[in-house]
Design an enzyme around this catalytic site. Sequence first.
Site, PDB file in Angstrom:
ATOM      1  N   VAL A 112      60.980  46.747  37.210  1.00 45.84           N
ATOM      2  CA  VAL A 112      61.302  45.797  38.270  1.00 45.84           C
ATOM      3  C   VAL A 112      60.830  44.393  37.905  1.00 45.84           C
ATOM      4  O   VAL A 112      61.532  43.408  38.141  1.00 45.84           O
ATOM      5  CB  VAL A 112      60.673  46.246  39.607  1.00 45.84           C
ATOM      6  CG1 VAL A 112      60.730  45.129  40.648  1.00 45.84           C
ATOM      7  CG2 VAL A 112      61.377  47.483  40.136  1.00 45.84           C
ATOM      8  N   GLU A 113      59.651  44.303  37.305  1.00 41.10           N
ATOM      9  CA  GLU A 113      59.073  42.998  37.014  1.00 41.10           C
ATOM     10  C   GLU A 113      59.796  42.257  35.884  1.00 41.10           C
ATOM     11  O   GLU A 113      60.096  41.072  36.019  1.00 41.10           O
ATOM     12  CB  GLU A 113      57.590  43.142  36.664  1.00 41.10           C
ATOM     13  CG  GLU A 113      56.704  43.546  37.827  1.00 41.10           C
ATOM     14  CD  GLU A 113      56.564  42.428  38.860  1.00 41.10           C
ATOM     15  OE1 GLU A 113      56.940  41.274  38.565  1.00 41.10           O
ATOM     16  OE2 GLU A 113      56.082  42.735  39.968  1.00 41.10           O
ATOM     17  N   THR A 114      60.045  42.940  34.777  1.00 43.80           N
ATOM     18  CA  THR A 114      60.556  42.217  33.598  1.00 43.80           C
ATOM     19  C   THR A 114      61.647  42.955  32.840  1.00 43.80           C
ATOM     20  O   THR A 114      61.928  42.632  31.686  1.00 43.80           O
ATOM     21  CB  THR A 114      59.412  41.927  32.608  1.00 43.80           C
ATOM     22  OG1 THR A 114      58.857  43.171  32.145  1.00 43.80           O
ATOM     23  CG2 THR A 114      58.322  41.092  33.248  1.00 43.80           C
ATOM     24  N   TYR A 296      59.926  44.994  48.060  1.00 38.09           N
ATOM     25  CA  TYR A 296      59.503  45.210  46.675  1.00 38.09           C
ATOM     26  C   TYR A 296      58.935  46.613  46.505  1.00 38.09           C
ATOM     27  O   TYR A 296      59.286  47.334  45.567  1.00 38.09           O
ATOM     28  CB  TYR A 296      58.453  44.168  46.294  1.00 38.09           C
ATOM     29  CG  TYR A 296      57.827  44.386  44.943  1.00 38.09           C
ATOM     30  CD1 TYR A 296      58.394  43.843  43.791  1.00 38.09           C
ATOM     31  CD2 TYR A 296      56.663  45.150  44.804  1.00 38.09           C
ATOM     32  CE1 TYR A 296      57.823  44.046  42.546  1.00 38.09           C
ATOM     33  CE2 TYR A 296      56.095  45.363  43.560  1.00 38.09           C
ATOM     34  CZ  TYR A 296      56.674  44.807  42.439  1.00 38.09           C
ATOM     35  OH  TYR A 296      56.114  45.024  41.207  1.00 38.09           O
TER      36      TYR A 296
END
Length: 313
Positions: A112-114, A296
């Site tokens: 999800v982050e990168t 999130y």
Amino acid sequence: MTKWKWGLALLCSLPAWAQIPQDQAQTLAQLSGLTEQQVQDAMAGVEKNQKILDAIATPWEAKPWYQYRPIFITPERLKKGLAFWRANEALLQQAEAQYQVPAAVIVAIIGVETYYGAHMGTYPVRDALYTLGFYYPARGAFFTKELGQYLKLAQQQGWQQSPLGSYAGAMGMGQFIPSSYQHYAVDFDGDGKRDLFASNADAIGSVANYFHEHGWQMGEPVLAGATVKGKAPLTDGLELDTTLGALAKAGVSPAIAMDGATPAKLFAFEQKDGTDYQVAFHNFYVITRYNRSPLYARAVWTLAQQLEHAHGK
């Protein structure tokens, strides 16, 4: 001569435009433990970036769930996540065993982050934190403290120039802000460095350590769908401010059977055709310590479940 002393020598020849105001330098010196000269050297040439201010004004977390979900829950992200898991199988097994955090959750966070390290950001972390620290009054104090932590971290890590990260100053595969980098990053590959940019091992171990330190409970539930009769007992904030028993008395029936004293909280997620109610438990709250958004946290948990299922096939 060390690179920091070399930088200080150059400072004398820097034009006035390359330096930040003295009051800003004094503030950052106090927060970082560096001298004002060291701060000026490290901040030379920094400027306010309007694109960063525009970005923080329109976060993805402002979207309804039915628009937010497709950003992160895609067949491509699942496929890439499964490949990342299999390529780092031993590391993930080790992290899961050591920190008692599921491999699927670790992979989902990085996904999800990168996008598993493929997109770690386009803004210099230093410039992002400077812009938000001194030109974004709503959260200026927070970002100024993070900039102080960044300056300390940059000295410790020996960074010659600012790494790239998000518009909010998060960096590396797991997008740690500087204070999180300082407190939760670990040298999981044992090479003497904590590298969240190029070391899959350090990134995996650090995400696992973050969740461990925030109290992840292995094997405990995260989220459960629910039906609601009457007015939904929704409350502000992310803390688990009620129990399953209290929710049941208010007409909430979760799709899970647990003791009525179990801490819980009801969330409502907007769908195109109505409202999707979910009961959250302690581990859901732990995910929101990474990013303080129910959207999130649900995206991470959804992806983690998909990854777990695909990996087990």
